[in-house]
Design a protein around this motif. Structure first.
Motif, PDB file in Angstrom:
ATOM      1  N   UNK A 241      22.931 -43.252  60.272  1.00 25.20           N
ATOM      2  CA  UNK A 241      21.979 -42.119  60.916  1.00 25.20           C
ATOM      3  C   UNK A 241      21.142 -41.210  60.634  1.00 25.20           C
TER       4      UNK A 241
ATOM      5  N   UNK B 123      23.810 -46.127  70.250  1.00 23.42           N
ATOM      6  CA  UNK B 123      23.808 -45.155  71.312  1.00 23.42           C
ATOM      7  C   UNK B 123      23.171 -43.831  71.296  1.00 23.42           C
ATOM      8  N   UNK B 124      23.133 -43.137  70.185  1.00 18.27           N
ATOM      9  CA  UNK B 124      22.729 -42.153  69.395  1.00 18.27           C
ATOM     10  C   UNK B 124      20.572 -41.862  70.037  1.00 18.27           C
TER      11      UNK B 124
ATOM     12  N   UNK C  74      29.328 -44.438  56.896  1.00 19.19           N
ATOM     13  CA  UNK C  74      28.835 -44.592  58.738  1.00 19.19           C
ATOM     14  C   UNK C  74      27.571 -42.919  58.954  1.00 19.19           C
TER      15      UNK C  74
ATOM     16  N   UNK D  93      31.823 -49.604  64.049  1.00 17.86           N
ATOM     17  CA  UNK D  93      32.277 -47.453  63.685  1.00 17.86           C
ATOM     18  C   UNK D  93      30.483 -47.384  63.060  1.00 17.86           C
TER      19      UNK D  93
ATOM     20  N   UNK E  76      28.507 -35.709  57.775  1.00 16.46           N
ATOM     21  CA  UNK E  76      29.837 -35.232  58.133  1.00 16.46           C
ATOM     22  C   UNK E  76      30.640 -36.032  57.260  1.00 16.46           C
TER      23      UNK E  76
ATOM     24  N   UNK F 289      27.901 -48.019  65.944  1.00 16.44           N
ATOM     25  CA  UNK F 289      27.816 -47.134  67.313  1.00 16.44           C
ATOM     26  C   UNK F 289      26.815 -45.640  67.090  1.00 16.44           C
ATOM     27  N   UNK F 290      26.961 -45.417  66.185  1.00 16.99           N
ATOM     28  CA  UNK F 290      25.812 -43.938  66.365  1.00 16.99           C
ATOM     29  C   UNK F 290      24.615 -44.594  66.485  1.00 16.99           C
TER      30      UNK F 290
ATOM     31  N   UNK G 288      38.260 -42.565  61.017  1.00 15.85           N
ATOM     32  CA  UNK G 288      37.354 -43.940  61.473  1.00 15.85           C
ATOM     33  C   UNK G 288      37.261 -44.099  62.803  1.00 15.85           C
ATOM     34  N   UNK G 289      36.718 -45.348  63.923  1.00 13.47           N
ATOM     35  CA  UNK G 289      36.857 -45.239  65.174  1.00 13.47           C
ATOM     36  C   UNK G 289      38.160 -46.348  64.374  1.00 13.47           C
ATOM     37  N   UNK G 290      39.740 -46.378  64.987  1.00 11.56           N
ATOM     38  CA  UNK G 290      40.217 -47.024  64.594  1.00 11.56           C
ATOM     39  C   UNK G 290      40.646 -48.781  65.628  1.00 11.56           C
ATOM     40  N   UNK G 291      40.289 -48.950  66.735  1.00  6.80           N
ATOM     41  CA  UNK G 291      39.514 -49.288  67.797  1.00  6.80           C
ATOM     42  C   UNK G 291      38.664 -50.636  67.634  1.00  6.80           C
TER      43      UNK G 291
ATOM     44  N   UNK H  60      22.963 -34.347  60.718  1.00  3.42           N
ATOM     45  CA  UNK H  60      23.919 -33.756  59.471  1.00  3.42           C
ATOM     46  C   UNK H  60      25.060 -34.493  59.512  1.00  3.42           C
TER      47      UNK H  60
ATOM     48  N   UNK I 120      23.946 -32.696  65.849  1.00  5.74           N
ATOM     49  CA  UNK I 120      24.777 -33.485  65.522  1.00  5.74           C
ATOM     50  C   UNK I 120      24.190 -35.029  65.022  1.00  5.74           C
ATOM     51  N   UNK I 121      23.893 -35.295  63.697  1.00  4.86           N
ATOM     52  CA  UNK I 121      23.385 -36.470  64.032  1.00  4.86           C
ATOM     53  C   UNK I 121      22.424 -36.697  62.360  1.00  4.86           C
TER      54      UNK I 121
END
Lengths: 246, 254
Positions: free
Chosen positions: A157, A108-109, A153, A101, A85, A104-105, A92-95, A83, A80-81
């Motif tokens: 990645x 953090x990842x 987004x 948005x 999607x 973040x990846x 989307x992250x509404x906050x 590939x 995950x990350x």
């Protein structure tokens, strides 16, 4: 022979007793574009969801770049990350602002610094043609813009392949073109893509391989020129006449 | 800020009217007289402990509630059972028996384990309120987390976030906005339940009122003031929560 980007061998999946995927075999070469179509409930979304581990398959083998996917947690996290999607409902992250948005990846990842992540985010916002919306909240954007942010987004990645699960199905007609244009651009830049869609104009333009699914099976699989001009099965002919008629 | 004061005057005015009949004896808490002022100061000075106990208990409950709620979301049955047992067990214990058990019983257990941990009324009240409330907070978290669409978690996974990161950056920030009103409700509940701390000797608002009633024999006036004290506290909390909601909600929609 180099490893295929994505390879599915005899993949089977059940939801309870319901057999959703039956002996799916599919090979996607690096840089190749595969379009999957079929009636609703045919299992096409489940195929892409298995490829990036949102769903587990119970039988058969899925390989990414020659590495087999297992249900081991570490293998799931590493896939995950890798590939990307794009979802029908954008998700989307509404906050978070558009920029947050996107960063973040990578932050953090992948442990990127904020400055690098923001540089990258702005580069990809540029690429999906909404460079001036970085500081807005998702709800302030139109559906087409939100879906392009979602594509950006995923691109942030820098994935090896990008999966699309009916990316234009939730959009108003006048916004479909702007999203498809971005996808055509990605295809031309050599991105490996698996796209579940009923946009046959898009499929003709970019697909290297067409896949038609019905009732959990791959019924037909061919190059787009053969697929559209000379479908081999009755089911596929019926389906194509239905969606191409209007 | 205007509304609470208005209500207070209304209440005092209404009851003041009745004083001519001899039912009321407001002199006991009349701040304009020396004796009345001493009494009022004595009563109001319990405010600090009531607030302190409530705030610390609520803070512990908010953290503990989350720790209890998360296993409830696990895909593994064992963890879900741990969550269920805690919630069902803790929320079935009435507050007063739990308070007695913590204050009088727990030190005996500690002693038998060779630990010398005294439990004073202050911490006894906080532990009881926090643990008792955490079962409810956990259920509030559960409803909040479950209300976030599944697509949010999936999107977080596809950009490589692990479970903890998904919770921290994607699910909880959205869930917290939604559960703020019920959490505030729980906080108000804690403030009111902190009155039970009086029975183990904590000199908070209720205990002070009780003590003054014993010496002044004026329960009607003193308990009336006590009720107004809680009313003011709760109204201040409500105003604070509304402010917080406006601040947190403003950037999500529109």
């Amino acid at each position: 022979m180099p490893n295929a980007a994505i390879e599915l061998v005899d993949v089977n999946k059940w939801f309870g007793t319901f057999h959703v995927l039956k002996d799916i075999n599919l090979t996607v070469g690096t840089g190749e574009k595969v379009v999957i179509c079929g009636p609703s409930g045919s299992g096409k979304s489940t195929v892409v969801r298995c490829i990036n581990r949102l769903e587990e398959h119970q039988k058969g083998t899925i390989r990414l770049d020659g590495v087999e996917l297992t249900n081991d947690a570490r293998s799931v996290a590493s896939i995950q990350g890798e590939v990307g999607m794009v979802f029908q409902q954008f998700n989307l992250f509404p906050h978070l602002s558009v920029l947050d948005n996107l960063t973040l990846g990578p932050m953090k990842a992948r442990g990127m610094s904020r400055a690098d992540a923001e540089d990258r985010a702005r580069r990809y916002l540029d690429r999906v043609r909404i460079p001036d919306q970085a500081d807005k909240m998702p709800a302030q954007l139109s559906g087409g813009q939100q879906q392009r942010v979602a594509i950006a987004r995923s691109l942030c990645m820098e994935p090896k392949a990008l999966l699309f699960d009916e990316p234009t199905s939730a959009l108003d007609p006048e916004m479909i073109a702007e999203v498809l244009d971005v996808m055509v651009g990605l295809a031309q830049d050599g991105m490996t893509m698996v796209v579940v869609t009923h946009e046959m104009g898009f499929a003709r333009k970019v697909a290297d391989q067409m896949v038609f699914m019905d009732e959990g099976e791959i019924v037909e699989q061919s190059a787009p020129e053969d697929f559209f001009s000379n479908p081999q099965t009755e089911r596929c002919r019926t389906f194509l006449s239905q969606i191409l008629q209007h | 800020m205007k509304k609470p004061l208005l209500l207070l005057f209304l209440l005092l005015g209404l009851t003041g009217c009745a004083s001519s009949s001899g039912t009321w004896g407001w002199y006991v808490i009349d701040p304009t007289t020396k004796g009345g002022w001493v009494n009022v100061k004595f009563l109001i000075s319990g405010m600090g402990d009531t607030i302190l106990i409530s705030v610390i208990a609520a803070a512990i409950s908010i953290v503990l509630g989350l720790i209890v709620a998360l296993p409830g979301q696990s895909s593994q049955r064992v963890w879900r059972i741990v969550n269920r047992v805690y919630v069902e067990f803790v929320r079935s214990i009435p507050l007063l028996p739990m308070l007695f058990w913590v204050f009088y019983g727990l030190p005996i257990i500690f002693k038998s384990m060779g630990l010398d941990i005294p439990i004073d009324p202050f911490w006894g009240a906080i532990i009881t309120l926090a643990v008792s409330d955490s079962a409810f907070t956990a259920e509030i978290y559960r409803s909040g987390i479950q209300s976030i669409a599944k697509g949010q978690k999936e999107a977080a996974q596809t950009i490589g976030l692990n479970y903890a990161q998904t919770m921290r950056y994607v699910i909880l920030p959205q869930a917290i906005r939604r559960i703020l009103p019920p959490l505030a409700n729980q906080f108000i509940y804690i403030v009111k339940m902190s009155a039970f701390a009086s029975v183990i000797g904590m000199q908070e608002l209720t205990r002070r009122a009780n003590e003054l009633v014993v010496t002044e024999y004026r329960p009607l006036e003193i308990y009336s003031l006590l009720i107004v004290e809680y009313l003011i506290l709760v109204l201040i909390i409500s105003a604070g929560v509304r402010w917080l909601e406006r601040r947190m909600g403003s950037d999500e929609r529109q």
